[in-house]
Design a protein around this motif. Structure first.
Motif, PDB file in Angstrom:
ATOM      1  N   ARG A  80       0.838  -1.213   0.000  1.00  0.00           N
ATOM      2  CA  ARG A  80       0.000   0.000   0.000  1.00  0.00           C
ATOM      3  C   ARG A  80       0.863   1.248   0.000  1.00  0.00           C
ATOM      4  O   ARG A  80       0.547   2.241  -0.673  1.00  0.00           O
ATOM      5  N   ALA A  81       1.962   1.206   0.745  1.00  0.00           N
ATOM      6  CA  ALA A  81       2.875   2.349   0.749  1.00  0.00           C
ATOM      7  C   ALA A  81       3.496   2.527  -0.639  1.00  0.00           C
ATOM      8  O   ALA A  81       3.662   3.658  -1.124  1.00  0.00           O
ATOM      9  N   LYS A  82       3.823   1.418  -1.278  1.00  0.00           N
ATOM     10  CA  LYS A  82       4.405   1.463  -2.618  1.00  0.00           C
ATOM     11  C   LYS A  82       3.403   2.022  -3.629  1.00  0.00           C
ATOM     12  O   LYS A  82       3.769   2.764  -4.538  1.00  0.00           O
ATOM     13  N   ALA A  83       2.151   1.673  -3.467  1.00  0.00           N
ATOM     14  CA  ALA A  83       1.117   2.154  -4.390  1.00  0.00           C
ATOM     15  C   ALA A  83       0.901   3.654  -4.263  1.00  0.00           C
ATOM     16  O   ALA A  83       0.615   4.333  -5.258  1.00  0.00           O
ATOM     17  N   GLY A  84       1.067   4.192  -3.056  1.00  0.00           N
ATOM     18  CA  GLY A  84       0.861   5.623  -2.858  1.00  0.00           C
ATOM     19  C   GLY A  84      -0.505   6.054  -3.345  1.00  0.00           C
ATOM     20  O   GLY A  84      -1.525   5.459  -2.993  1.00  0.00           O
ATOM     21  N   ASP A  85      -0.515   7.076  -4.203  1.00  0.00           N
ATOM     22  CA  ASP A  85      -1.800   7.560  -4.731  1.00  0.00           C
ATOM     23  C   ASP A  85      -2.036   7.106  -6.169  1.00  0.00           C
ATOM     24  O   ASP A  85      -2.862   7.664  -6.884  1.00  0.00           O
ATOM     25  N   LYS A  86      -1.312   6.062  -6.604  1.00  0.00           N
ATOM     26  CA  LYS A  86      -1.417   5.594  -7.984  1.00  0.00           C
ATOM     27  C   LYS A  86      -2.833   5.198  -8.367  1.00  0.00           C
ATOM     28  O   LYS A  86      -3.269   5.417  -9.491  1.00  0.00           O
ATOM     29  N   PHE A  87      -3.560   4.619  -7.427  1.00  0.00           N
ATOM     30  CA  PHE A  87      -4.895   4.114  -7.746  1.00  0.00           C
ATOM     31  C   PHE A  87      -6.005   4.995  -7.178  1.00  0.00           C
ATOM     32  O   PHE A  87      -7.171   4.621  -7.221  1.00  0.00           O
ATOM     33  N   ARG A  88      -5.622   6.147  -6.641  1.00  0.00           N
ATOM     34  CA  ARG A  88      -6.624   7.049  -6.087  1.00  0.00           C
ATOM     35  C   ARG A  88      -7.045   8.063  -7.123  1.00  0.00           C
ATOM     36  O   ARG A  88      -6.235   8.644  -7.820  1.00  0.00           O
TER      37      ARG A  88
ATOM     38  N   SER B 132      -1.866  -0.458 -14.416  1.00  0.00           N
ATOM     39  CA  SER B 132      -2.231   0.897 -14.829  1.00  0.00           C
ATOM     40  C   SER B 132      -2.664   1.697 -13.617  1.00  0.00           C
ATOM     41  O   SER B 132      -3.261   1.168 -12.679  1.00  0.00           O
ATOM     42  N   SER B 133      -2.365   2.985 -13.623  1.00  0.00           N
ATOM     43  CA  SER B 133      -2.896   3.857 -12.580  1.00  0.00           C
ATOM     44  C   SER B 133      -4.393   4.038 -12.794  1.00  0.00           C
ATOM     45  O   SER B 133      -4.937   3.682 -13.852  1.00  0.00           O
TER      46      SER B 133
ATOM     47  N   ASP C 111     -12.747  10.221  -9.292  1.00  0.00           N
ATOM     48  CA  ASP C 111     -13.804   9.582 -10.069  1.00  0.00           C
ATOM     49  C   ASP C 111     -13.703   8.055 -10.085  1.00  0.00           C
ATOM     50  O   ASP C 111     -14.479   7.392 -10.761  1.00  0.00           O
ATOM     51  N   ALA C 112     -12.726   7.504  -9.367  1.00  0.00           N
ATOM     52  CA  ALA C 112     -12.493   6.058  -9.454  1.00  0.00           C
ATOM     53  C   ALA C 112     -13.077   5.323  -8.261  1.00  0.00           C
ATOM     54  O   ALA C 112     -12.691   5.564  -7.133  1.00  0.00           O
ATOM     55  N   ASP C 113     -14.034   4.431  -8.534  1.00  0.00           N
ATOM     56  CA  ASP C 113     -14.557   3.563  -7.478  1.00  0.00           C
ATOM     57  C   ASP C 113     -14.117   2.134  -7.731  1.00  0.00           C
ATOM     58  O   ASP C 113     -14.753   1.186  -7.274  1.00  0.00           O
ATOM     59  N   PHE C 114     -13.012   1.983  -8.471  1.00  0.00           N
ATOM     60  CA  PHE C 114     -12.503   0.659  -8.810  1.00  0.00           C
ATOM     61  C   PHE C 114     -11.075   0.461  -8.293  1.00  0.00           C
ATOM     62  O   PHE C 114     -10.367  -0.428  -8.749  1.00  0.00           O
ATOM     63  N   ALA C 115     -10.642   1.294  -7.361  1.00  0.00           N
ATOM     64  CA  ALA C 115      -9.271   1.198  -6.856  1.00  0.00           C
ATOM     65  C   ALA C 115      -9.088  -0.073  -6.036  1.00  0.00           C
ATOM     66  O   ALA C 115      -9.910  -0.386  -5.168  1.00  0.00           O
ATOM     67  N   PRO C 116      -8.020  -0.849  -6.274  1.00  0.00           N
ATOM     68  CA  PRO C 116      -7.769  -2.061  -5.486  1.00  0.00           C
ATOM     69  C   PRO C 116      -7.327  -1.731  -4.066  1.00  0.00           C
ATOM     70  O   PRO C 116      -6.636  -0.740  -3.838  1.00  0.00           O
ATOM     71  N   GLN C 117      -7.719  -2.563  -3.129  1.00  0.00           N
ATOM     72  CA  GLN C 117      -7.315  -2.411  -1.732  1.00  0.00           C
ATOM     73  C   GLN C 117      -6.254  -3.431  -1.341  1.00  0.00           C
ATOM     74  O   GLN C 117      -5.523  -3.238  -0.378  1.00  0.00           O
TER      75      GLN C 117
END
Length: 413
Positions: free
Chosen positions: A63-71, A92-93, A74-80
């Motif tokens: 999660r730390a590595k992902a940072g804000d890549k998936f935030r 892909s971001s 308009d995105a409600d498909f971000a992986p947790q």
């Protein structure tokens, strides 16, 4: 629950559920309690813990590595949840996945042949509301995708070899999306289309049996003209840039397309900033040149524009003058807000001569140094100018149309 880490140290009030299971409430609570802890320290503390505890620590790291890549707003498909660190890196971001989805916006059915982390498939399911079938041969990736996107009832995850699955199915889709693996069997990066897995060129006939349109995500290192020639049937080609880097070459293949390097549309994409052209249009564009003048503006094309190469068209569309055919820097007296790249205010234009080099540091003791179409490297130029590193002032060594070499000093507006 207090935990004794041994060595006579006092217990620490951290919850630790050794009976927890992947994705259950206790697993999530453990991660939440430790989300701000140092990962290396956690691994030392829980070196003999259950596999689920070690998995939870990995989730904190990923999660730390992902940072804000998936935030994205308009995105409600971000992986947790992230199966591996590499899956975070290769996915892909949120913004790029949304762009992919926009290209397939009219689709009712989409096949993702290389799901990976699943961000692209989830974006199409969430944004386009299409029925999405996502194939992934790694069972662990499938397990995580099913958990990440369980709210998307129109996304089906299948653990299989997608090429074999496609050979066996009779299903037909509006679009196929494919992001072939760009690493070989020992993990080294590969760039050539034919070295990727699967080889898109080889399986194109099979894919066209099941969809009229195919979207292929390829390496940003690929030569554009060679890619169009190699694949054929290219309806459009996109150079996707994000945060100052070219992220991918995206190819839209169409069953009925007739393509050539000269006439296939090429689009530079950087968020909402787009630039569409063909090589033929670039060849027919008029040359326009100008010299840098203090008080004017200098424009540096973005990396995606540099890769795409619409250099003369930039002059026509944005009313700027190029410094030289091979320098790829532009100037204008007017401020242009929508130029696809960076803009600087020119403070001085100094001929590149010994007397000016010797006294340069007196006036500009610190600067960021770069070169464009210049007879030495940036490091060599910095050494000659004897300036310290600073972002307050930017100096670029450049060659003008007549062959003269100059130092262009620029600052922020």
């Amino acid at each position: 629950m207090a935990i004794d880490y041994g060595g006579g140290k006092p217990a620490v009030d951290y919850p630790c559920y050794y009976g927890m299971k992947l994705f259950d409430n206790e697993f999530k609570e453990w991660i939440d309690a430790h989300r701000n802890d140092d990962v290396a320290s956690l691994r030392l503390r829980f070196a003999s813990a259950d596999a689920e505890v070690k998995e939870a620590i990995s989730q904190i790291e990923y999660r730390a590595k992902a940072g804000d890549k998936f935030r994205s707003a308009d995105a409600d498909f971000a992986p947790q949840w992230f199966p591996t660190g590499l899956s975070v890196e290769q996915a892909s971001s949120a913004a790029v996945a949304a762009f992919h989805a926009s290209l397939m916006a009219e689709a009712h059915s989409v096949l993702d042949m290389t799901m990976g982390l699943g961000v692209d498939a989830a974006a199409v399911a969430a944004i386009d509301k299409a029925e999405v079938t996502a194939i992934e041969r790694d069972a662990r990736l499938c397990e995580f995708a099913r958990e990440n996107y369980k709210s998307l009832g129109n996304l089906t995850v299948i653990n299989a070899d997608s090429v074999e699955w496609l050979r066996d199915t009779k299903q037909v889709f509006d679009w196929i999306f494919i992001d072939p693996a760009r690493r070989d069997d020992v993990g080294r990066r590969v760039f050539n289309i034919h070295d990727c897995t699967p080889d898109v060129a080889e399986i194109m006939p099979l894919m066209f049996e099941h969809a009229a349109d195919i979207l292929v995500k390829l390496s940003p290192m690929l030569d554009l003209s060679a890619t169009i020639t190699d694949l054929g049937k290219v309806a459009a080609l996109y150079i996707v840039e994000e945060r100052g880097e070219v992220r991918e070459v995206l190819v839209h293949l169409n069953r009925d397309a007739v393509s050539s390097p000269d006439t296939t549309p090429i689009e530079v994409v950087n968020g909402d900033n787009r630039f569409l052209f063909t090589r033929e249009q670039e060849a027919q564009a008029a040359e326009r040149y100008a010299e840098p003048v203090a008080g004017d503006f200098l424009y540096e094309p973005s990396p995606a524009v540099m890769k795409a190469g619409p250099f003369k068209l930039l002059c026509e569309k944005f009313d700027v003058g190029a410094l030289h055919p091979n320098t790829h820097l532009y100037v204008s007296a007017q401020k242009i807000d929508n130029f696809p790249g960076r803009r600087y205010l020119i403070r001085a234009e100094i001929p590149y001569a010994s007397k000016n080099i010797k006294r340069f540091a007196r006036e500009y003791p610190a600067a960021s140094v770069s070169v464009r179409n210049f007879p030495c490297t940036a490091a060599a130029l910095r050494a000659k100018l004897k300036v310290k590193e600073s972002d307050a002032v930017k100096v670029v060594g450049a060659t003008l149309k007549g062959g003269n070499q100059v130092l262009i000093v620029m600052g922020r507006e």
